[in-house]
Design a protein around this motif. Sequence first.
Motif, mmCIF file in Angstrom:
data_model
loop_
_atom_site.group_PDB
_atom_site.id
_atom_site.type_symbol
_atom_site.label_atom_id
_atom_site.label_comp_id
_atom_site.label_asym_id
_atom_site.label_seq_id
_atom_site.Cartn_x
_atom_site.Cartn_y
_atom_site.Cartn_z
ATOM 1 N N ASN A 1 0.531 -1.713 -7.185
ATOM 2 C CA ASN A 1 0.596 -2.876 -8.069
ATOM 3 C C ASN A 1 2.004 -3.249 -8.486
ATOM 4 O OD1 ASN A 1 -2.243 -3.187 -8.159
ATOM 5 N ND2 ASN A 1 -2.334 -1.506 -9.614
ATOM 6 N N TYR A 2 2.916 -2.310 -8.408
ATOM 7 C CA TYR A 2 4.286 -2.568 -8.846
ATOM 8 C C TYR A 2 5.228 -1.670 -8.071
ATOM 9 C CZ TYR A 2 8.377 -2.970 -11.847
ATOM 10 O OH TYR A 2 9.641 -3.194 -12.315
ATOM 11 N N VAL A 3 6.362 -2.217 -7.678
ATOM 12 C CA VAL A 3 7.395 -1.454 -6.970
ATOM 13 C C VAL A 3 8.729 -1.783 -7.603
ATOM 14 C CG1 VAL A 3 8.618 -1.139 -4.789
ATOM 15 C CG2 VAL A 3 6.156 -1.490 -4.776
ATOM 16 N N GLN B 1 0.846 -1.183 0.000
ATOM 17 C CA GLN B 1 0.000 0.000 0.000
ATOM 18 C C GLN B 1 0.886 1.238 0.000
ATOM 19 O OE1 GLN B 1 -3.513 0.029 0.337
ATOM 20 N NE2 GLN B 1 -3.562 -2.198 0.255
ATOM 21 N N LEU B 2 0.379 2.293 -0.603
ATOM 22 C CA LEU B 2 1.005 3.599 -0.494
ATOM 23 C C LEU B 2 0.216 4.374 0.539
ATOM 24 C CD1 LEU B 2 2.980 5.813 -1.466
ATOM 25 C CD2 LEU B 2 1.196 6.501 -3.095
ATOM 26 N N LEU B 3 0.866 4.740 1.622
ATOM 27 C CA LEU B 3 0.254 5.580 2.644
ATOM 28 C C LEU B 3 0.617 7.019 2.323
ATOM 29 C CD1 LEU B 3 -1.209 5.977 5.415
ATOM 30 C CD2 LEU B 3 1.069 5.814 6.456
ATOM 31 N N VAL B 4 -0.409 7.879 2.246
ATOM 32 C CA VAL B 4 -0.210 9.295 1.977
ATOM 33 C C VAL B 4 -0.761 10.060 3.174
ATOM 34 C CG1 VAL B 4 -0.738 11.220 0.437
ATOM 35 C CG2 VAL B 4 -0.457 8.911 -0.497
ATOM 36 N N VAL B 5 0.047 10.945 3.716
ATOM 37 C CA VAL B 5 -0.344 11.790 4.841
ATOM 38 C C VAL B 5 -0.114 13.236 4.423
ATOM 39 C CG1 VAL B 5 0.077 12.397 7.250
ATOM 40 C CG2 VAL B 5 0.389 10.022 6.488
ATOM 41 N N VAL B 6 -1.148 14.065 4.562
ATOM 42 C CA VAL B 6 -1.033 15.488 4.259
ATOM 43 C C VAL B 6 -1.344 16.258 5.535
ATOM 44 C CG1 VAL B 6 -1.817 17.398 2.815
ATOM 45 C CG2 VAL B 6 -1.817 15.068 1.897
ATOM 46 N N LYS C 1 8.920 -5.714 -7.802
ATOM 47 C CA LYS C 1 7.906 -6.721 -7.568
ATOM 48 C C LYS C 1 6.590 -6.244 -8.183
ATOM 49 C CE LYS C 1 5.572 -9.400 -4.035
ATOM 50 N NZ LYS C 1 5.372 -9.682 -2.652
ATOM 51 N N THR C 2 5.910 -7.145 -8.853
ATOM 52 C CA THR C 2 4.572 -6.881 -9.367
ATOM 53 C C THR C 2 3.611 -7.638 -8.511
ATOM 54 O OG1 THR C 2 5.430 -6.668 -11.621
ATOM 55 C CG2 THR C 2 3.060 -7.062 -11.377
ATOM 56 N N VAL D 1 4.773 6.890 1.735
ATOM 57 C CA VAL D 1 5.568 5.738 2.143
ATOM 58 C C VAL D 1 4.890 4.465 1.641
ATOM 59 C CG1 VAL D 1 4.532 5.671 4.460
ATOM 60 C CG2 VAL D 1 6.733 4.572 4.071
ATOM 61 N N VAL D 2 5.679 3.622 0.960
ATOM 62 C CA VAL D 2 5.186 2.341 0.474
ATOM 63 C C VAL D 2 5.357 1.327 1.597
ATOM 64 C CG1 VAL D 2 5.476 0.515 -1.244
ATOM 65 C CG2 VAL D 2 5.741 2.911 -1.914
#
Length: 125
Positions: free
Chosen positions: A106-108, A3-8, A123-124, A71-72
Amino acid sequence: MMQLLVVVTNRIEKVETLFKELLDIGIRGATVIDTQGMARVLHDDLDKIPLFGSLKMLINDQYPFNKTIFVVLEDSQVQPAIRAVKKVLEDLSKPNAGILFTVPVNYVEGLFLRSPDVDSKSKTF
């Protein structure tokens, strides 16, 4: 899955503390950038836009920019990271505390992955 966590947040004084909390729970590799919300960009024109005129009073001119943190995370890290964010930024439902959300990844590529059976470069999912 990841997951991509986004904090604003515009509570820029809390970013260093948040990073320390993330490090304490084993999360590394966060990225932070300066960002600006729509209300801030439209600040001078808010009086002309119905409904938004009252928002001008709520904008804190002391902090012209937000900090957006990316952050991934592995799925198992998401809830501990969210708890860390809430510990530092406290109640996100309060004005000017911030927002957070996750997006499936989905991909890193270029990220060290902890699993020994996974290529450490990409990784996919």
